[in-house]
Design an enzyme around this catalytic site. Sequence first.
Site, PDB file in Angstrom:
ATOM      1  N   TYR A 124      43.385  44.183  35.519  1.00  0.00           N
ATOM      2  CA  TYR A 124      42.190  44.156  34.669  1.00  0.00           C
ATOM      3  C   TYR A 124      42.544  44.205  33.184  1.00  0.00           C
ATOM      4  O   TYR A 124      41.660  44.253  32.342  1.00  0.00           O
ATOM      5  CB  TYR A 124      41.271  45.341  35.007  1.00  0.00           C
ATOM      6  CG  TYR A 124      40.521  45.168  36.307  1.00  0.00           C
ATOM      7  CD1 TYR A 124      41.175  44.726  37.441  1.00  0.00           C
ATOM      8  CD2 TYR A 124      39.169  45.448  36.400  1.00  0.00           C
ATOM      9  CE1 TYR A 124      40.502  44.573  38.637  1.00  0.00           C
ATOM     10  CE2 TYR A 124      38.490  45.302  37.591  1.00  0.00           C
ATOM     11  CZ  TYR A 124      39.160  44.863  38.702  1.00  0.00           C
ATOM     12  OH  TYR A 124      38.494  44.715  39.883  1.00  0.00           O
ATOM     13  N   LYS A 187      50.093  49.881  46.931  1.00  0.00           N
ATOM     14  CA  LYS A 187      50.717  48.924  47.841  1.00  0.00           C
ATOM     15  C   LYS A 187      52.195  48.866  47.412  1.00  0.00           C
ATOM     16  O   LYS A 187      52.749  47.810  47.102  1.00  0.00           O
ATOM     17  CB  LYS A 187      50.008  47.569  47.707  1.00  0.00           C
ATOM     18  CG  LYS A 187      50.390  46.562  48.756  1.00  0.00           C
ATOM     19  CD  LYS A 187      49.807  46.837  50.122  1.00  0.00           C
ATOM     20  CE  LYS A 187      50.302  45.811  51.120  1.00  0.00           C
ATOM     21  NZ  LYS A 187      50.074  46.172  52.511  1.00  0.00           N
ATOM     22  N   ASP A 221      45.758  48.996  52.263  1.00  0.00           N
ATOM     23  CA  ASP A 221      45.146  48.342  53.426  1.00  0.00           C
ATOM     24  C   ASP A 221      44.859  49.368  54.518  1.00  0.00           C
ATOM     25  O   ASP A 221      43.776  49.418  55.096  1.00  0.00           O
ATOM     26  CB  ASP A 221      46.029  47.191  53.950  1.00  0.00           C
ATOM     27  CG  ASP A 221      47.503  47.519  53.955  1.00  0.00           C
ATOM     28  OD1 ASP A 221      47.893  48.585  53.431  1.00  0.00           O
ATOM     29  OD2 ASP A 221      48.295  46.712  54.491  1.00  0.00           O
ATOM     30  N   ASP A 245      38.606  49.809  42.077  1.00  0.00           N
ATOM     31  CA  ASP A 245      37.345  49.072  41.991  1.00  0.00           C
ATOM     32  C   ASP A 245      36.853  48.740  43.404  1.00  0.00           C
ATOM     33  O   ASP A 245      35.696  48.979  43.759  1.00  0.00           O
ATOM     34  CB  ASP A 245      37.591  47.786  41.184  1.00  0.00           C
ATOM     35  CG  ASP A 245      36.297  47.094  40.801  1.00  0.00           C
ATOM     36  OD1 ASP A 245      35.230  47.689  40.996  1.00  0.00           O
ATOM     37  OD2 ASP A 245      36.355  45.953  40.317  1.00  0.00           O
TER      38      ASP A 245
END
Length: 357
Positions: A124, A187, A221, A245
């Site tokens: 972002y 991740k 995930d 987000d």
Amino acid sequence: MTYKVTLIPGDGTGPEITDAVVRVVAATGVAIEWERVEVGEAAMAKYGTPLPQNVLDSIRKNKVALKGPITTPIGMGFRSVNVALRQELGLYACLRPCKSYVGVRSRYANIDLVVVRENTEDLYAGIEFEPGSEAAKTIRVLSKGKIAESAAISIKPISPEGSRRIVKFAFDYAVKKKRRKVTAVTKANIMKFTDGLFLSVAREVSKEYEGRVEYEERLVDNMCMQLVQKPDLYDVLVLPNLYGDILSDLCAGLIGGLGVAPGANFGENGALFEAVHGSAPKYTGLNKVNPTAIIFSAQLMLEYLGEARAAKNLEMAVASIIKEGRSVTYDLGGSATTSQMADAIIEKLRVPVGAAV
Ligand code: NAD
């Protein structure tokens, strides 16, 4: 004491819900002088920019703002005003409490999660390069041909300073609110440098809180599946910007949708409070959407101002209106308008829950 607060009505249904929240906050008895400023589409039409300087000046001066949602054109037009506001004002921490209330239709009950999202870095940061641009060509060379010539490129910056302050924010929040656990979500198995850095900083910071707040780690995930299957195992989640987000909306879904999910953005020099949801443009002017999310955001604002009792009264009044189910908006199964739901909350604040009549 009268507090001075910047008020940003926003786009779409924003002005309707901000009108409602201003009336409701007045009914808590806390005196607020609102300084109204325009951003987004209205500001674009008037000043030729979606984020005029007077908005930043007003928030810097008052140090507290309440904001309606702002429409962001997809793929073209101006960049997100929300992202620009967070970056300009250094609002590095986004706090999104997700709590179940009786009467809100949801597949889950007793959810009590808090999402702490880093607000300034990650994908972002707005560092993007068009296909074929000089920068894209250079990066393609650096990638040793791993990137297709036709590809657009986004850069994902994650710094130790940015990671440290957000993880510390999550732990300090957990201590202050007597929460039991912080889970760092990344991740890092795939993005070893960026997410790996966030994770190693989280591990380091967690040691400063040993014995006071539990710490654990999840891959994003797996976290999504765990939240859907066993949300009760989790408490405070801390995440880099993009995952934060996405998981904020997932957690809003667990408590019954965007209509009831509040948010707050904190920096060293101030705070901006806003609902998680967007401007819901298809309902503009219909007096139809749920004002609860922005009202709960105002509850967080009252807590921040040190008005804990007013904040608690406000939460109880809203919870009780939702539980009764008579004066709620369409998304909660009712037929009340935005302003009728606000009126019912105001009435409840006048005659508090459990008060003799
Ligand atoms: P949205 O949150 O505006 O709406 C999605 C759907 O959720 C709506 O169609 C509606 O069914 C429901 N919904 C949202 N708020 C509700 C409420 N208060 N009461 C009842 N139902 C509600 O998301 P979107 O359609 O993806 O985005 C619309 C615009 O808002 C976009 O331009 C987007 O960029 C912007 N946006 C702004 C913010 C912000 O200002 N913080 C946040 C998210 C999206």
